[in-house]
Design an enzyme around this catalytic site. Structure first.
Site, PDB file in Angstrom:
ATOM      1  N   THR A  51       0.816  -1.212   0.000  1.00 11.41           N
ATOM      2  CA  THR A  51       0.000   0.000   0.000  1.00 11.41           C
ATOM      3  C   THR A  51       0.855   1.269   0.000  1.00 11.41           C
ATOM      4  O   THR A  51       2.004   1.256   0.460  1.00 11.41           O
ATOM      5  CB  THR A  51      -0.908  -0.024   1.252  1.00 11.41           C
ATOM      6  OG1 THR A  51      -1.519   1.251   1.412  1.00 11.41           O
ATOM      7  CG2 THR A  51      -0.130  -0.325   2.525  1.00 11.41           C
ATOM      8  N   ASP A  52       0.244   2.366  -0.458  1.00 16.32           N
ATOM      9  CA  ASP A  52       0.916   3.669  -0.380  1.00 16.32           C
ATOM     10  C   ASP A  52       1.076   4.152   1.063  1.00 16.32           C
ATOM     11  O   ASP A  52       1.884   5.034   1.348  1.00 16.32           O
ATOM     12  CB  ASP A  52       0.157   4.727  -1.211  1.00 16.32           C
ATOM     13  CG  ASP A  52      -1.298   4.932  -0.808  1.00 16.32           C
ATOM     14  OD1 ASP A  52      -1.773   4.239   0.108  1.00 16.32           O
ATOM     15  OD2 ASP A  52      -1.959   5.794  -1.413  1.00 16.32           O
ATOM     16  N   GLU A  53       0.267   3.577   1.969  1.00 16.39           N
ATOM     17  CA  GLU A  53       0.255   4.092   3.347  1.00 16.39           C
ATOM     18  C   GLU A  53       1.578   3.865   4.073  1.00 16.39           C
ATOM     19  O   GLU A  53       1.836   4.505   5.090  1.00 16.39           O
ATOM     20  CB  GLU A  53      -0.894   3.454   4.145  1.00 16.39           C
ATOM     21  CG  GLU A  53      -2.227   3.726   3.493  1.00 16.39           C
ATOM     22  CD  GLU A  53      -3.421   3.612   4.433  1.00 16.39           C
ATOM     23  OE1 GLU A  53      -3.217   3.488   5.652  1.00 16.39           O
ATOM     24  OE2 GLU A  53      -4.553   3.658   3.926  1.00 16.39           O
ATOM     25  N   TYR A 102      -2.015  -0.421  11.029  1.00 17.36           N
ATOM     26  CA  TYR A 102      -2.150  -1.128   9.750  1.00 17.36           C
ATOM     27  C   TYR A 102      -0.934  -0.878   8.850  1.00 17.36           C
ATOM     28  O   TYR A 102      -0.287  -1.818   8.377  1.00 17.36           O
ATOM     29  CB  TYR A 102      -3.436  -0.694   9.027  1.00 17.36           C
ATOM     30  CG  TYR A 102      -3.429  -1.027   7.553  1.00 17.36           C
ATOM     31  CD1 TYR A 102      -3.519  -2.340   7.109  1.00 17.36           C
ATOM     32  CD2 TYR A 102      -3.309  -0.011   6.582  1.00 17.36           C
ATOM     33  CE1 TYR A 102      -3.493  -2.642   5.748  1.00 17.36           C
ATOM     34  CE2 TYR A 102      -3.279  -0.302   5.230  1.00 17.36           C
ATOM     35  CZ  TYR A 102      -3.370  -1.624   4.813  1.00 17.36           C
ATOM     36  OH  TYR A 102      -3.336  -1.918   3.471  1.00 17.36           O
ATOM     37  N   LYS A 135       2.026  -3.393   7.371  1.00 21.90           N
ATOM     38  CA  LYS A 135       2.315  -3.587   5.938  1.00 21.90           C
ATOM     39  C   LYS A 135       3.770  -3.211   5.642  1.00 21.90           C
ATOM     40  O   LYS A 135       4.438  -3.861   4.834  1.00 21.90           O
ATOM     41  CB  LYS A 135       1.359  -2.743   5.083  1.00 21.90           C
ATOM     42  CG  LYS A 135      -0.084  -3.205   5.084  1.00 21.90           C
ATOM     43  CD  LYS A 135      -0.315  -4.584   4.489  1.00 21.90           C
ATOM     44  CE  LYS A 135      -0.117  -4.629   2.993  1.00 21.90           C
ATOM     45  NZ  LYS A 135      -0.523  -5.957   2.426  1.00 21.90           N
TER      46      LYS A 135
HETATM   47  P1  NAD Z   1      -9.821  -7.246   2.111  1.00 21.05           P
HETATM   48  O1  NAD Z   1      -9.831  -6.947   3.560  1.00 21.05           O
HETATM   49  O2  NAD Z   1     -11.025  -6.947   1.291  1.00 21.05           O
HETATM   50  O3  NAD Z   1      -9.483  -8.794   1.878  1.00 21.05           O
HETATM   51  C1  NAD Z   1      -8.481  -9.445   2.609  1.00 21.05           C
HETATM   52  C2  NAD Z   1      -8.645 -10.955   2.377  1.00 21.05           C
HETATM   53  O4  NAD Z   1      -7.598 -11.616   3.082  1.00 21.05           O
HETATM   54  C3  NAD Z   1      -9.958 -11.520   2.894  1.00 21.05           C
HETATM   55  O5  NAD Z   1     -10.529 -12.386   1.935  1.00 21.05           O
HETATM   56  C4  NAD Z   1      -9.564 -12.293   4.138  1.00 21.05           C
HETATM   57  O6  NAD Z   1     -10.403 -13.404   4.428  1.00 21.05           O
HETATM   58  C5  NAD Z   1      -8.153 -12.725   3.786  1.00 21.05           C
HETATM   59  N1  NAD Z   1      -7.330 -12.987   4.976  1.00 21.05           N
HETATM   60  C6  NAD Z   1      -7.159 -12.173   6.075  1.00 21.05           C
HETATM   61  N2  NAD Z   1      -6.366 -12.765   6.962  1.00 21.05           N
HETATM   62  C7  NAD Z   1      -5.984 -13.958   6.434  1.00 21.05           C
HETATM   63  C8  NAD Z   1      -5.140 -15.013   6.872  1.00 21.05           C
HETATM   64  N3  NAD Z   1      -4.524 -14.981   8.059  1.00 21.05           N
HETATM   65  N4  NAD Z   1      -4.977 -16.086   6.055  1.00 21.05           N
HETATM   66  C9  NAD Z   1      -5.596 -16.149   4.846  1.00 21.05           C
HETATM   67  N5  NAD Z   1      -6.415 -15.191   4.395  1.00 21.05           N
HETATM   68  C10 NAD Z   1      -6.602 -14.106   5.172  1.00 21.05           C
HETATM   69  O7  NAD Z   1      -8.543  -6.492   1.531  1.00 21.05           O
HETATM   70  P2  NAD Z   1      -8.347  -5.758   0.119  1.00 21.05           P
HETATM   71  O8  NAD Z   1      -8.863  -4.376   0.212  1.00 21.05           O
HETATM   72  O9  NAD Z   1      -8.806  -6.670  -0.954  1.00 21.05           O
HETATM   73  O10 NAD Z   1      -6.747  -5.659   0.103  1.00 21.05           O
HETATM   74  C11 NAD Z   1      -5.962  -6.742  -0.408  1.00 21.05           C
HETATM   75  C12 NAD Z   1      -4.499  -6.396  -0.266  1.00 21.05           C
HETATM   76  O11 NAD Z   1      -4.219  -5.199  -0.981  1.00 21.05           O
HETATM   77  C13 NAD Z   1      -4.061  -6.126   1.182  1.00 21.05           C
HETATM   78  O12 NAD Z   1      -2.800  -6.687   1.357  1.00 21.05           O
HETATM   79  C14 NAD Z   1      -4.016  -4.599   1.278  1.00 21.05           C
HETATM   80  O13 NAD Z   1      -3.049  -4.205   2.224  1.00 21.05           O
HETATM   81  C15 NAD Z   1      -3.592  -4.233  -0.128  1.00 21.05           C
HETATM   82  N6  NAD Z   1      -4.050  -2.918  -0.616  1.00 21.05           N
HETATM   83  C16 NAD Z   1      -5.352  -2.540  -0.519  1.00 21.05           C
HETATM   84  C17 NAD Z   1      -5.779  -1.320  -1.050  1.00 21.05           C
HETATM   85  C18 NAD Z   1      -7.233  -0.884  -0.986  1.00 21.05           C
HETATM   86  O14 NAD Z   1      -7.535   0.253  -1.356  1.00 21.05           O
HETATM   87  N7  NAD Z   1      -8.158  -1.721  -0.573  1.00 21.05           N
HETATM   88  C19 NAD Z   1      -4.848  -0.480  -1.666  1.00 21.05           C
HETATM   89  C20 NAD Z   1      -3.506  -0.888  -1.736  1.00 21.05           C
HETATM   90  C21 NAD Z   1      -3.122  -2.117  -1.218  1.00 21.05           C
HETATM   91  O1  DAU Z   2      -4.210   3.900   0.502  1.00 25.11           O
HETATM   92  C1  DAU Z   2      -4.400   2.514   0.360  1.00 25.11           C
HETATM   93  C2  DAU Z   2      -5.229   2.046   1.517  1.00 25.11           C
HETATM   94  O2  DAU Z   2      -6.545   2.519   1.284  1.00 25.11           O
HETATM   95  C3  DAU Z   2      -5.231   0.544   1.708  1.00 25.11           C
HETATM   96  O3  DAU Z   2      -3.937   0.126   2.025  1.00 25.11           O
HETATM   97  C4  DAU Z   2      -6.182   0.131   2.814  1.00 25.11           C
HETATM   98  O4  DAU Z   2      -6.268  -1.273   2.898  1.00 25.11           O
HETATM   99  C5  DAU Z   2      -7.547   0.697   2.490  1.00 25.11           C
HETATM  100  O5  DAU Z   2      -8.450   0.406   3.541  1.00 25.11           O
HETATM  101  C6  DAU Z   2      -7.474   2.202   2.271  1.00 25.11           C
HETATM  102  O6  DAU Z   2      -7.168   2.898   3.495  1.00 25.11           O
HETATM  103  P1  DAU Z   2      -7.892   4.287   3.895  1.00 25.11           P
HETATM  104  O7  DAU Z   2      -7.799   4.454   5.341  1.00 25.11           O
HETATM  105  O8  DAU Z   2      -7.431   5.399   3.016  1.00 25.11           O
HETATM  106  O9  DAU Z   2      -9.387   3.891   3.401  1.00 25.11           O
HETATM  107  P2  DAU Z   2     -10.826   4.066   4.077  1.00 25.11           P
HETATM  108  O10 DAU Z   2     -11.817   3.649   3.044  1.00 25.11           O
HETATM  109  O11 DAU Z   2     -10.915   3.464   5.420  1.00 25.11           O
HETATM  110  O12 DAU Z   2     -10.924   5.652   4.249  1.00 25.11           O
HETATM  111  C7  DAU Z   2     -10.733   6.527   3.151  1.00 25.11           C
HETATM  112  C8  DAU Z   2     -10.756   7.940   3.698  1.00 25.11           C
HETATM  113  O13 DAU Z   2     -12.098   8.228   4.135  1.00 25.11           O
HETATM  114  C9  DAU Z   2      -9.880   8.153   4.915  1.00 25.11           C
HETATM  115  O14 DAU Z   2      -9.332   9.460   4.865  1.00 25.11           O
HETATM  116  C10 DAU Z   2     -10.846   8.042   6.094  1.00 25.11           C
HETATM  117  C11 DAU Z   2     -12.141   8.571   5.526  1.00 25.11           C
HETATM  118  N1  DAU Z   2     -13.388   7.990   6.097  1.00 25.11           N
HETATM  119  C12 DAU Z   2     -13.503   6.641   6.125  1.00 25.11           C
HETATM  120  C13 DAU Z   2     -14.625   6.041   6.650  1.00 25.11           C
HETATM  121  C14 DAU Z   2     -14.751   4.536   6.693  1.00 25.11           C
HETATM  122  C15 DAU Z   2     -14.397   8.824   6.548  1.00 25.11           C
HETATM  123  O15 DAU Z   2     -14.310  10.069   6.488  1.00 25.11           O
HETATM  124  N2  DAU Z   2     -15.524   8.224   7.072  1.00 25.11           N
HETATM  125  C16 DAU Z   2     -15.674   6.882   7.163  1.00 25.11           C
HETATM  126  O16 DAU Z   2     -16.723   6.403   7.685  1.00 25.11           O
END
Ligand code: NAD
Ligand code: DAU
Length: 351
Positions: free
Chosen positions: A130-132, A156, A160
């Site tokens: 992730t970018d975070e 989190y 990562k």
């Molecule tokens: P998600 O939470 O939707 O899915 C995570 C999946 O991992 C789920 O299916 C869960 O059951 C599985 N999981 C969790 N713990 C596990 C374990 N111990 N063993 C096996 N499976 C397990 O997450 P996502 O949003 O699809 O993100 C996927 C990946 O991409 C993550 O590594 C996250 O850090 C990264 N990522 C997410 C975003 C985003 O915007 N969502 C952006 C950049 C990177």
């Molecule tokens: O940047 C990549 C990341 O993006 C991934 O690594 C993470 O897995 C993914 O969850 C996401 O993280 P964020 O914290 O940016 O996403 P989230 O959807 O939780 O929140 C997006 C923005 O919106 C953040 O600034 C918090 C804000 N927010 C979120 C929720 C859930 C609100 O203002 N209200 C809310 O109820």
């Protein structure tokens, strides 16, 4: 035949990824997912039913299980999505984040290393990060690149970042062929409705409050999930082991603007007067340690691997809103039980 291990593919991005990879044909896709609260077999049920994906329910921390899968399939690609992924939950409790994101990654790296010692060909471990991990940008500061220093701010992102460092270390010390991908915020179908975009869409559809953390001026760089998945496929096909690639949508938006946009899309979809859903916007307590701004410069990925995103946020949002409307039964099934307990803890209101 080529076998790919895809971890966490019952979650949001992994499910979209296996859909795309299965449509492209070629490798046999073997999914390992523990089906935590965020994992939902429904997301890939059709692929499992018709045999395009082989599903194993299990924990990436379970060493005998993971080594057993490597021994059985001799994977030549690992695409590692499995993680605890929600920042707010990591603030409520970091334990599962350290366990899965750090220890689980180490288990996978060791299993890959042991298997690939005795394997010819060009295996590759693609770590989806992730970018975070780079922390927060000031307004006007240049977007993150592959050379940005690590400054994770939440439990989190710290977990990562730790996983990224393990991948680097296995590469450096053991010669494990690995790529790290650091991507910005994704949106699209099958996203768990605790994340901003699906939460706001579903709450707006239901006429519930739209909770904005703090002033809502935090900025995220939004990328359609399909574009993230094509970037990952490009890395798997043409990426250079040992490299990091930064992925982003070049689409910085303030949260409050996204929320207003979603509210008006939902009004249009439901045929309600303009401004109906926006009445439910409520500023609530800010997220502790909330990162102010993320932005990614994906020039290397574009230049070296020829990647281009296909979607832009404004163009894609109406179809994403429609997807959550058409799949509201899917969402309703998720938004029960444990989800309600989490929602009450996080927002102090009934889901
Ligand atoms: P998600 O939470 O939707 O899915 C995570 C999946 O991992 C789920 O299916 C869960 O059951 C599985 N999981 C969790 N713990 C596990 C374990 N111990 N063993 C096996 N499976 C397990 O997450 P996502 O949003 O699809 O993100 C996927 C990946 O991409 C993550 O590594 C996250 O850090 C990264 N990522 C997410 C975003 C985003 O915007 N969502 C952006 C950049 C990177
Ligand atoms: O940047 C990549 C990341 O993006 C991934 O690594 C993470 O897995 C993914 O969850 C996401 O993280 P964020 O914290 O940016 O996403 P989230 O959807 O939780 O929140 C997006 C923005 O919106 C953040 O600034 C918090 C804000 N927010 C979120 C929720 C859930 C609100 O203002 N209200 C809310 O109820």
């Amino acid at each position: 035949m080529s076998h790919w291990l895809v971890t966490g593919a019952a979650g949001f991005i992994g499910a979209n990824f296996v859909r795309l990879a299965a449509a492209a044909g070629g490798p046999r896709l073997v999914v390992l997912d523990a089906l935590t609260y965020a994992g939902n077999l429904e997301n890939i049920a059709d692929l499992v039913a018709d045999g395009r994906v082989e599903f194993h329910r299990g924990d990436i921390c379970d060493e005998p299980l993971v080594t057993g899968l490597f021994a059985r399939y001799r994977f030549d690609r690992v695409v590692h999505f499995a993680a605890e992924s929600h920042v707010d939950r990591s603030i409520l409790g970091a334990g599962p984040f350290v366990r899965t994101n750090v220890h689980g990654t180490a288990v996978l790296l060791d299993a890959a290393r042991a298997c690939w010692k005795a394997q010819t060909g060009d295996p590759l471990f693609l770590h989806v990060s992730t970018d975070e991990v780079f922390g927060s940008l000031e307004p006007g500061e240049a977007p993150f690149t592959e050379d940005s220093p690590y400054r994770p701010n939440s439990p989190y992102s710290a977990s990562k970042a730790a996983a990224d460092h393990l991948v680097r270390a296995w590469q450096h010390t053991h010669g494990l062929p690995a790529i790290i991908s650091n991507c910005s915020n994704n949106y699209g179908p099958w996203q768990f409705p605790e994340k901003l975009i699906p939460l706001m869409i579903l709450n707006a559809i239901d006429g519930r409050e739209l909770p904005v953390y703090g002033d809502g001026m935090q900025v995220r760089d939004w990328l359609h999930v399909e574009d993230h998945c094509t970037a990952l496929l490009a890395m798997l096909e043409r990426g250079q082991p040992g490299r990091t690639y930064v992925v982003g949508g070049n689409c910085e938006r303030a949260n409050i603007d996204i929320i207003r946009r979603i509210a008006s899309e939902v009004d249009a979809l439901l045929g309600k007067p303009a401004g109906s859903a926006a009445k439910f916007i409520r500023h609530v307590a800010d997220r502790p340690g909330h990162d102010r701004r993320y932005a990614m410069n994906a020039a290397v990925l574009r230049r070296e691997l020829g990647w281009q995103p296909r979607h832009d946020l404004e163009g894609a949002l109406p179809s994403v809103v429609r997807w959550y409307w058409e799949n509201r039964e899917w969402a309703a099934r998720i938004r029960s039980g444990a989800y309600r307990e989490y929602y009450e803890k996080q927002y102090g209101a009934r889901a």
